[in-house]
Design an enzyme around this catalytic site. Sequence first.
Site, PDB file in Angstrom:
ATOM      1  N   TYR A 166       0.831  -1.209   0.000  1.00  0.00           N
ATOM      2  CA  TYR A 166       0.000   0.000   0.000  1.00  0.00           C
ATOM      3  C   TYR A 166       0.867   1.261   0.000  1.00  0.00           C
ATOM      4  O   TYR A 166       0.634   2.201  -0.774  1.00  0.00           O
ATOM      5  CB  TYR A 166      -0.879  -0.070   1.245  1.00  0.00           C
ATOM      6  CG  TYR A 166      -1.903   1.018   1.428  1.00  0.00           C
ATOM      7  CD1 TYR A 166      -3.061   1.060   0.653  1.00  0.00           C
ATOM      8  CD2 TYR A 166      -1.730   1.991   2.418  1.00  0.00           C
ATOM      9  CE1 TYR A 166      -4.018   2.046   0.862  1.00  0.00           C
ATOM     10  CE2 TYR A 166      -2.675   2.973   2.630  1.00  0.00           C
ATOM     11  CZ  TYR A 166      -3.816   2.995   1.857  1.00  0.00           C
ATOM     12  OH  TYR A 166      -4.757   3.972   2.058  1.00  0.00           O
ATOM     13  N   LYS A 170       1.005   4.066  -2.887  1.00  0.00           N
ATOM     14  CA  LYS A 170       0.586   5.430  -2.556  1.00  0.00           C
ATOM     15  C   LYS A 170       1.679   6.447  -2.873  1.00  0.00           C
ATOM     16  O   LYS A 170       1.397   7.556  -3.320  1.00  0.00           O
ATOM     17  CB  LYS A 170       0.175   5.515  -1.079  1.00  0.00           C
ATOM     18  CG  LYS A 170      -1.140   4.788  -0.757  1.00  0.00           C
ATOM     19  CD  LYS A 170      -2.261   5.275  -1.646  1.00  0.00           C
ATOM     20  CE  LYS A 170      -3.639   4.947  -1.127  1.00  0.00           C
ATOM     21  NZ  LYS A 170      -4.694   5.330  -2.089  1.00  0.00           N
TER      22      LYS A 170
HETATM   23  P1  NAI Z   1     -13.739   2.621   1.249  1.00  0.00           P
HETATM   24  O1  NAI Z   1     -13.419   1.168   1.293  1.00  0.00           O
HETATM   25  O2  NAI Z   1     -14.864   3.130   2.067  1.00  0.00           O
HETATM   26  O3  NAI Z   1     -13.971   3.084  -0.255  1.00  0.00           O
HETATM   27  C1  NAI Z   1     -13.188   2.609  -1.319  1.00  0.00           C
HETATM   28  C2  NAI Z   1     -14.121   2.268  -2.457  1.00  0.00           C
HETATM   29  O4  NAI Z   1     -13.322   1.841  -3.576  1.00  0.00           O
HETATM   30  C3  NAI Z   1     -15.062   1.101  -2.128  1.00  0.00           C
HETATM   31  O5  NAI Z   1     -16.403   1.481  -2.349  1.00  0.00           O
HETATM   32  C4  NAI Z   1     -14.622  -0.008  -3.074  1.00  0.00           C
HETATM   33  O6  NAI Z   1     -15.690  -0.840  -3.539  1.00  0.00           O
HETATM   34  C5  NAI Z   1     -14.000   0.783  -4.213  1.00  0.00           C
HETATM   35  N1  NAI Z   1     -13.041  -0.024  -4.976  1.00  0.00           N
HETATM   36  C6  NAI Z   1     -12.104  -0.884  -4.479  1.00  0.00           C
HETATM   37  N2  NAI Z   1     -11.445  -1.467  -5.472  1.00  0.00           N
HETATM   38  C7  NAI Z   1     -11.939  -0.968  -6.626  1.00  0.00           C
HETATM   39  C8  NAI Z   1     -11.627  -1.174  -7.990  1.00  0.00           C
HETATM   40  N3  NAI Z   1     -10.683  -2.040  -8.372  1.00  0.00           N
HETATM   41  N4  NAI Z   1     -12.315  -0.478  -8.934  1.00  0.00           N
HETATM   42  C9  NAI Z   1     -13.307   0.395  -8.575  1.00  0.00           C
HETATM   43  N5  NAI Z   1     -13.650   0.598  -7.275  1.00  0.00           N
HETATM   44  C10 NAI Z   1     -12.976  -0.060  -6.314  1.00  0.00           C
HETATM   45  O7  NAI Z   1     -12.364   3.385   1.641  1.00  0.00           O
HETATM   46  P2  NAI Z   1     -12.020   4.925   1.875  1.00  0.00           P
HETATM   47  O8  NAI Z   1     -11.429   5.032   3.208  1.00  0.00           O
HETATM   48  O9  NAI Z   1     -13.132   5.808   1.487  1.00  0.00           O
HETATM   49  O10 NAI Z   1     -10.789   5.076   0.848  1.00  0.00           O
HETATM   50  C11 NAI Z   1     -10.795   5.930  -0.269  1.00  0.00           C
HETATM   51  C12 NAI Z   1      -9.355   6.187  -0.677  1.00  0.00           C
HETATM   52  O11 NAI Z   1      -8.694   6.918   0.358  1.00  0.00           O
HETATM   53  C13 NAI Z   1      -8.524   4.931  -0.908  1.00  0.00           C
HETATM   54  O12 NAI Z   1      -7.674   5.120  -2.003  1.00  0.00           O
HETATM   55  C14 NAI Z   1      -7.734   4.812   0.368  1.00  0.00           C
HETATM   56  O13 NAI Z   1      -6.547   4.082   0.193  1.00  0.00           O
HETATM   57  C15 NAI Z   1      -7.482   6.268   0.669  1.00  0.00           C
HETATM   58  N6  NAI Z   1      -7.116   6.537   2.048  1.00  0.00           N
HETATM   59  C16 NAI Z   1      -8.040   6.420   3.029  1.00  0.00           C
HETATM   60  C17 NAI Z   1      -7.670   6.660   4.332  1.00  0.00           C
HETATM   61  C18 NAI Z   1      -8.652   6.627   5.443  1.00  0.00           C
HETATM   62  O14 NAI Z   1      -8.261   6.988   6.575  1.00  0.00           O
HETATM   63  N7  NAI Z   1      -9.901   6.220   5.203  1.00  0.00           N
HETATM   64  C19 NAI Z   1      -6.282   6.986   4.686  1.00  0.00           C
HETATM   65  C20 NAI Z   1      -5.416   7.179   3.573  1.00  0.00           C
HETATM   66  C21 NAI Z   1      -5.833   6.933   2.301  1.00  0.00           C
END
Ligand code: NAI
Length: 302
Positions: A166, A170
């Site tokens: 990851y 990133k």
């Molecule tokens: P989340 O799991 O709630 O949302 C991520 C969404 O991406 C999900 O709805 C999932 O179905 C979708 N997804 C996953 N693989 C996919 C693919 N191959 N194609 C299309 N859609 C896909 O997670 P969250 O927390 O909202 O994360 C959003 C972004 O923020 C991610 O890139 C995550 O790595 C990043 N992030 C989040 C942090 C946090 O504290 N929540 C911290 C640092 C980064």
Amino acid sequence: MSEISFDGRVAIVTGAGAGLGKTYALELAKKGAKVVVNDLGGARDGSGASTKAADEVVDEIKAAGGDAAANYDSVATKEGGANIVKTAVDAFGKVDIVINNAGILRDKSIVKMSDDEWDLVLAVHLKGAFYVTQPAFAIMKENAYGRIVNTASGAGLYGNFGQINYASAKMGLVGMMHSIHTEGAKYNIKCNTIAPIAASRLTEDVMPPEIFEKLDPKFVTPLVTYLVSEDNQDSGMIFNCAAGWFSRTAVMCGTGTFIGDGKRDITAEEIKDAWGDVTSLDDIKVLNNVNDSFGYLAKIFS
Ligand code: NAI
């Protein structure tokens, strides 16, 4: 304060079926954008697929009077990326905004990490952002307008235990941003990167409940909304954002020191002796481009 509007703009938000992406899609639609809500609808580790997540967000946008189209492709394949962009063009005629947000986790410490865990996380985060951005960039270039946001993480910028796949992906997104920023400059295409912290299914079991409660994704949304607006003229920047805290962070360059004259050999002992100057962060600067680093070599090249 003049209101930020997205009237006439078309946005793609990847992974917009939940968490942070959902808030971006809802807010952009509320402010007038036509939004492609992309989501694979799988589990947190990237397994499975469903149309439900994207459909529900599209329904919510339409119920509030906005305009949106669902897309269920995985960002992790070239065909998927192309089809996400095609969904925008077919439904709304163009692409102005891409928010590379889709993400999964497959955490393991270095020695335990399997090739599959490495490959899938790199494929979704790093290749996925490229596969969507490349065809979108071609359209933005034609239209001389584009706003792109990549999603990095403090795990990549600063490090975290058990996330080598990851963190690598990133930080790769930061490198990708620098390239998009540089190549997009003359076409009014701006690209920035966020490192958010927010309560979502990715973080629900890694944060204590009292902290999790305070990290509503809605506190990240305004920064992303501003970054993808026409009002934003900055590009190539990285921002921390969480719980209402917004801070710029950057890959920077120290002044360092010069050893030798560009002709004689330099020894490891000289490096050891100068270590304090080599590692000093005095007069640290953000470089706009790799060519800027040649400025530090002026003594030799002048
Ligand atoms: P989340 O799991 O709630 O949302 C991520 C969404 O991406 C999900 O709805 C999932 O179905 C979708 N997804 C996953 N693989 C996919 C693919 N191959 N194609 C299309 N859609 C896909 O997670 P969250 O927390 O909202 O994360 C959003 C972004 O923020 C991610 O890139 C995550 O790595 C990043 N992030 C989040 C942090 C946090 O504290 N929540 C911290 C640092 C980064």
